[in-house]
Design a protein around this motif. Structure first.
Motif, PDB file in Angstrom:
ATOM      1  N   VAL A 221       8.378 -20.874  -2.054  1.00  0.00           N
ATOM      2  CA  VAL A 221       9.160 -20.546  -3.245  1.00  0.00           C
ATOM      3  C   VAL A 221       9.381 -19.033  -3.348  1.00  0.00           C
ATOM      4  N   GLU A 222       8.429 -18.246  -2.824  1.00  0.00           N
ATOM      5  CA  GLU A 222       8.584 -16.787  -2.854  1.00  0.00           C
ATOM      6  C   GLU A 222       9.709 -16.372  -1.910  1.00  0.00           C
ATOM      7  N   ARG A 223       9.731 -16.991  -0.734  1.00  0.00           N
ATOM      8  CA  ARG A 223      10.759 -16.623   0.248  1.00  0.00           C
ATOM      9  C   ARG A 223      12.138 -17.032  -0.254  1.00  0.00           C
ATOM     10  N   GLU A 224      12.201 -18.246  -0.849  1.00  0.00           N
ATOM     11  CA  GLU A 224      13.491 -18.789  -1.254  1.00  0.00           C
ATOM     12  C   GLU A 224      14.103 -17.963  -2.391  1.00  0.00           C
ATOM     13  N   ARG A 225      13.276 -17.599  -3.382  1.00  0.00           N
ATOM     14  CA  ARG A 225      13.816 -16.864  -4.533  1.00  0.00           C
ATOM     15  C   ARG A 225      13.782 -15.366  -4.313  1.00  0.00           C
ATOM     16  N   GLY A 226      13.089 -14.932  -3.241  1.00  0.00           N
ATOM     17  CA  GLY A 226      12.989 -13.493  -2.993  1.00  0.00           C
ATOM     18  C   GLY A 226      12.146 -12.783  -4.035  1.00  0.00           C
ATOM     19  N   ILE A 227      11.152 -13.499  -4.583  1.00  0.00           N
ATOM     20  CA  ILE A 227      10.258 -12.842  -5.557  1.00  0.00           C
ATOM     21  C   ILE A 227       8.828 -12.979  -5.062  1.00  0.00           C
ATOM     22  N   THR A 228       7.944 -12.104  -5.525  1.00  0.00           N
ATOM     23  CA  THR A 228       6.529 -12.232  -5.194  1.00  0.00           C
ATOM     24  C   THR A 228       5.837 -12.875  -6.390  1.00  0.00           C
ATOM     25  N   VAL A 229       5.009 -13.889  -6.126  1.00  0.00           N
ATOM     26  CA  VAL A 229       4.338 -14.600  -7.209  1.00  0.00           C
ATOM     27  C   VAL A 229       2.852 -14.259  -7.220  1.00  0.00           C
ATOM     28  N   LYS A 230       2.246 -14.217  -6.018  1.00  0.00           N
ATOM     29  CA  LYS A 230       0.826 -13.870  -5.927  1.00  0.00           C
ATOM     30  C   LYS A 230       0.694 -12.492  -5.274  1.00  0.00           C
ATOM     31  N   ALA A 231      -0.231 -11.684  -5.787  1.00  0.00           N
ATOM     32  CA  ALA A 231      -0.460 -10.382  -5.150  1.00  0.00           C
ATOM     33  C   ALA A 231      -1.038 -10.629  -3.760  1.00  0.00           C
ATOM     34  N   GLN A 232      -0.510  -9.948  -2.726  1.00  0.00           N
ATOM     35  CA  GLN A 232      -0.991 -10.141  -1.359  1.00  0.00           C
ATOM     36  C   GLN A 232      -1.552  -8.821  -0.854  1.00  0.00           C
ATOM     37  N   THR A 233      -2.527  -8.917   0.048  1.00  0.00           N
ATOM     38  CA  THR A 233      -3.205  -7.691   0.478  1.00  0.00           C
ATOM     39  C   THR A 233      -3.214  -7.574   1.991  1.00  0.00           C
ATOM     40  N   CYS A 234      -3.410  -6.354   2.467  1.00  0.00           N
ATOM     41  CA  CYS A 234      -3.465  -6.138   3.904  1.00  0.00           C
ATOM     42  C   CYS A 234      -4.150  -4.805   4.199  1.00  0.00           C
ATOM     43  N   SER A 235      -4.938  -4.766   5.275  1.00  0.00           N
ATOM     44  CA  SER A 235      -5.556  -3.497   5.694  1.00  0.00           C
ATOM     45  C   SER A 235      -4.780  -2.941   6.880  1.00  0.00           C
ATOM     46  N   MET A 236      -4.765  -1.620   7.020  1.00  0.00           N
ATOM     47  CA  MET A 236      -4.107  -1.022   8.190  1.00  0.00           C
ATOM     48  C   MET A 236      -4.820   0.278   8.582  1.00  0.00           C
ATOM     49  N   ILE A 237      -4.702   0.621   9.860  1.00  0.00           N
ATOM     50  CA  ILE A 237      -5.324   1.867  10.332  1.00  0.00           C
ATOM     51  C   ILE A 237      -4.204   2.842  10.673  1.00  0.00           C
TER      52      ILE A 237
ATOM     53  N   TYR B   2      -7.505   6.800   9.582  1.00  0.00           N
ATOM     54  CA  TYR B   2      -7.739   6.477   8.167  1.00  0.00           C
ATOM     55  C   TYR B   2      -7.627   4.962   8.009  1.00  0.00           C
ATOM     56  N   LEU B   3      -8.494   4.360   7.181  1.00  0.00           N
ATOM     57  CA  LEU B   3      -8.369   2.924   6.888  1.00  0.00           C
ATOM     58  C   LEU B   3      -7.661   2.795   5.536  1.00  0.00           C
ATOM     59  N   LEU B   4      -6.442   2.251   5.584  1.00  0.00           N
ATOM     60  CA  LEU B   4      -5.661   2.113   4.350  1.00  0.00           C
ATOM     61  C   LEU B   4      -5.667   0.652   3.938  1.00  0.00           C
ATOM     62  N   HIS B   5      -5.718   0.431   2.647  1.00  0.00           N
ATOM     63  CA  HIS B   5      -5.671  -0.940   2.164  1.00  0.00           C
ATOM     64  C   HIS B   5      -4.552  -1.059   1.144  1.00  0.00           C
ATOM     65  N   LEU B   6      -3.585  -1.942   1.439  1.00  0.00           N
ATOM     66  CA  LEU B   6      -2.363  -2.033   0.644  1.00  0.00           C
ATOM     67  C   LEU B   6      -2.343  -3.347  -0.137  1.00  0.00           C
ATOM     68  N   VAL B   7      -1.922  -3.305  -1.407  1.00  0.00           N
ATOM     69  CA  VAL B   7      -1.724  -4.527  -2.191  1.00  0.00           C
ATOM     70  C   VAL B   7      -0.262  -4.575  -2.629  1.00  0.00           C
ATOM     71  N   ASP B   8       0.402  -5.694  -2.307  1.00  0.00           N
ATOM     72  CA  ASP B   8       1.794  -5.883  -2.740  1.00  0.00           C
ATOM     73  C   ASP B   8       1.744  -6.742  -4.004  1.00  0.00           C
ATOM     74  N   THR B   9       2.236  -6.219  -5.130  1.00  0.00           N
ATOM     75  CA  THR B   9       2.065  -6.939  -6.404  1.00  0.00           C
ATOM     76  C   THR B   9       3.370  -7.591  -6.850  1.00  0.00           C
ATOM     77  N   PRO B  10       3.293  -8.621  -7.707  1.00  0.00           N
ATOM     78  CA  PRO B  10       4.521  -9.211  -8.249  1.00  0.00           C
ATOM     79  C   PRO B  10       5.138  -8.266  -9.279  1.00  0.00           C
ATOM     80  N   GLY B  11       6.458  -8.342  -9.462  1.00  0.00           N
ATOM     81  CA  GLY B  11       7.106  -7.446 -10.416  1.00  0.00           C
ATOM     82  C   GLY B  11       7.436  -8.133 -11.715  1.00  0.00           C
ATOM     83  N   HIS B  12       7.332  -9.475 -11.749  1.00  0.00           N
ATOM     84  CA  HIS B  12       7.811 -10.176 -12.941  1.00  0.00           C
ATOM     85  C   HIS B  12       6.775 -10.184 -14.050  1.00  0.00           C
ATOM     86  N   VAL B  13       7.257 -10.125 -15.284  1.00  0.00           N
ATOM     87  CA  VAL B  13       6.361  -9.983 -16.438  1.00  0.00           C
ATOM     88  C   VAL B  13       5.373 -11.148 -16.555  1.00  0.00           C
TER      89      VAL B  13
END
Length: 612
Positions: free
Chosen positions: A57-73, A81-92
């Motif tokens: 449903v996120e892909r189809e509507r192009g919206i983020t519903v659940k916050a997703q996380t990822c680590s990167m170096i 550096y070890l970076l940790h990124l969280v992609d958050t939803p924008g809808h109220v």
């Protein structure tokens, strides 16, 4: 030990950075995450779009519903550096996800679309982050668009948030232009997490999801100490004990590690697995068994409250068990849905579901259809209301069927109250008149109006929640050609003159469509209901009366005429008394029929009536 783990174990705590991306809906958060993951070599370039949006449903509507996380170096000036990124939803509706993400981060990228400028959600997210004391890095996105106006966006940021335009990074996430400037800025401006890996373990549960094989998987942020497979840990909220089965990081998928230490964000699951997702209380603190005394639990989060209630029924009662499984499966991953069983005479057994908002409700419905192939009937959304009885007892009711009956012009209670919300609308100034008109017609009370640029207005209104869920956002968008943006927060309960609107068919109430409305709306809605319902009910051999009642008053009525045999067809030029006699006889027969006849209303009539 893998190469990845060797690299991570060599990085000290002061070279960790945890940050999230926040913005208004559709300003390019997930696309920017993709670019950052490609830049750090976490994913191969040119692959899937929006790698962190995992639901269909996120892909189809192009919206983020659940916050997703990822680590990167990331290598900066010769050091890892070890970076940790969280992609958050924008809808109220999913604001709770954003405030949870903040707890695991030290800073945030505040993303603004240069063609749209600062919008309502940007303002709301800024204040949330500001209250948590996060360091904000302003990023202007979509500068490759022909309609982009970066200087205006920078000026708005300076006026609204007092952020220094010199610190802002101008990028285009889609084309990858200048994205490489973001990470050095994050490293220089966002503080490293605090913690000590020699102290007893203290970790915060940020999120959880359910896997059929491993049970509940927890996403955690480790504040002190370290955790590895085989540790015995205990929860502060439930007091239950578990044995850790596996620890790891999201890189971008689950990548097992031998150890997680202070400052890191990673996932853990237990062996034997945690079976009930209710045990994973978000915002809970865990520590190793035996050190409960030495560790102080972290402050948790407030649980999001359901604001919108709908009743859901299976289209075919034989699918009840299958649908129940499907609903339980989805609620495992979405704890903010509340669930109660309910039954209706017209539609059979079903559930009353509580959601955070109308978008949340429609996403849930989509997931039921796509992931489980279930078809359901959903009643229009209603909101809870409060009854204060004469003895001072308060009761909150979310189902219109439990609304108190009116006796002799008063209820057995002192007062009825309905919830209000404080709505913030940002819009271009030329639509101001129309939007004020819309808010006033929805019983709004103006709380504030300010121009934050020459052409952009922030309008604040107190609105009844009942009007907000009744497609207020849709009306607002169509009035302003899609330029207005909306944000709301709970305000208070207020005394209100509300009544229950019901549909009667031949004096019998149809329980599935009852609603609680303000007395000023009762007549208009009642008329709409009876005319719409009349279209979907078949004619019978006797008269059917459809009425809408508000409290004890009938506000609208429609009559469906019966089928009649033409009893006068065999008469030729006959006397009037002869005609009358036959018609009277037919009338008597009708009366008898009406006394025994039951209106059987087809399921399809309800589906058509409840459809938008």
């Amino acid at each position: 030990m893998s190469d990845l783990e060797k690299r991570i174990s060599d990085i000290p705590l002061d070279r960790f950075r945890n940050f999230c991306i926040v913005a208004h809906v559709d300003h390019g958060k997930s696309t920017l995450s993709d670019r950052l993951l490609e830049l750090t070599g976490t994913i191969a370039p040119g692959g899937n779009k929006q790698i962190l949006d995992k639901l269909d449903v996120e892909r189809e509507r192009g919206i983020t519903v659940k916050a997703q996380t990822c680590s990167m170096i990331y290598k900066h000036k010769g050091q890892d550096y070890l970076l940790h990124l969280v992609d958050t939803p924008g809808h109220v509706d999913f604001r709770a996800e954003v405030s949870r993400s903040y707890a695991s981060c030290g800073g945030a990228l505040l993303l603004v679309d240069s063609s749209q400028g600062v919008q309502a959600q940007t303002v709301a997210n800024f204040y949330l982050a500001f209250a948590q004391g996060l360091h904000l890095v302003p990023v202007i996105n979509k500068i490759d668009l022909p309609s982009a106006d970066p200087p205006r966006a920078l000026e708005q940021m300076k006026d609204t948030f007092e952020l220094d335009p010199a610190e802002a990074v101008l990028v285009s996430a889609k084309t990858g232009l200048n994205v490489e400037a973001i990470l050095p800025t994050v490293i220089e401006q966002v503080p490293s997490p605090t913690g000590d890996h020699l102290k007893p373990l203290r970790l915060l549960l940020v999120d959880s999801w359910y896997s059929n094989y491993k049970g509940v998987i927890l996403l955690v942020r480790i504040f002190d100490g370290q955790i590895k497979a085989g540790d015995h840990i205990t929860s502060f909220a439930t007091g239950l004990r578990y044995i850790v089965g596996e620890v790891g990081i999201m890189y971008p998928n689950q990548t097992p590690q031998t150890i997680l230490r202070a400052g890191q964000v990673g996932y853990i699951h237990f062996n034997p697995g945690m079976k009930r997702s209710q045990e994973a209380k978000v915002g809970d603190t865990y520590t190793t068994v035996g050190s409960e005394r030495q560790v102080k639990p972290l402050p948790g989060f407030e649980e999001p409250k359901a604001m919108v209630f709908v009743a859901a029924f299976p289209v075919d009662q034989n699918d009840y068990a299958h649908l129940e499984d499907s609903i339980n499966q989805i609620t495992l991953n979405d704890r903010s849905v509340t669930l109660q069983k309910e039954s209706s005479e017209a539609l059979g057994a079903g559930w009353r579901l509580g959601f955070l908002g109308t978008l949340h409700c429609s996403v849930f419905e989509d997931r039921l259809r796509q992931e489980h192939g279930a078809s359901i009937i959903i009643t229009p959304p209603t909101v809870p209301f409060k009854i204060i009885r004469q003895d001072g007892k308060e009761e909150i009711i979310s189902n219109p069927a439990h609304f108190p009956e009116q006796t002799h012009g008063s209820y057995g209670s002192v007062e009825l109250q309905e919830p209000y919300v404080l709505v913030t609308v940002t819009l271009p100034e030329e639509y101001l008149g129309k939007v004020i008109e819309l808010c006033e017609s929805n019983r709004g009370e103006q709380k504030g109006l300010q121009f934050f640029t020459a052409t952009q207005v922030i309008l604040k209104y107190d609105l009844p929640l009942a009007h907000l869920v009744d497609d207020f956002f849709g009306k607002l968008k169509s009035l302003t050609k899609g330029y207005a943006s909306l944000d709301y927060e709970e305000s208070e309960w207020r005394k209100s003159n509300i009544i229950k609107l019901q549909l009667l068919v031949n004096k019998e109430p149809v329980d599935a469509v009852a609603r609680v409305v303000h007395h000023t709306q009762a007549e208009r809605l009642g008329r709409q209901w009876v005319t719409k319902f009349k279209e979907h009910v078949d004619r019978q051999m006797f008269e059917i009366v459809i009425q809408a009642t508000a409290g004890r008053r009938i506000v609208a009525r429609e009559t469906i005429k019966p089928f009649r045999k033409d009893v006068l067809s065999k008469l030729h030029a006959s006397d009037i008394s002869r005609r009358r006699k036959l018609l009277e006889k037919q009338k008597e027969g009708r009366k008898k029929l009406r006394a025994v006849g039951n209106v059987s209303i087809d399921q399809k009539a309800f589906q058509a009536f409840l459809a938008k």
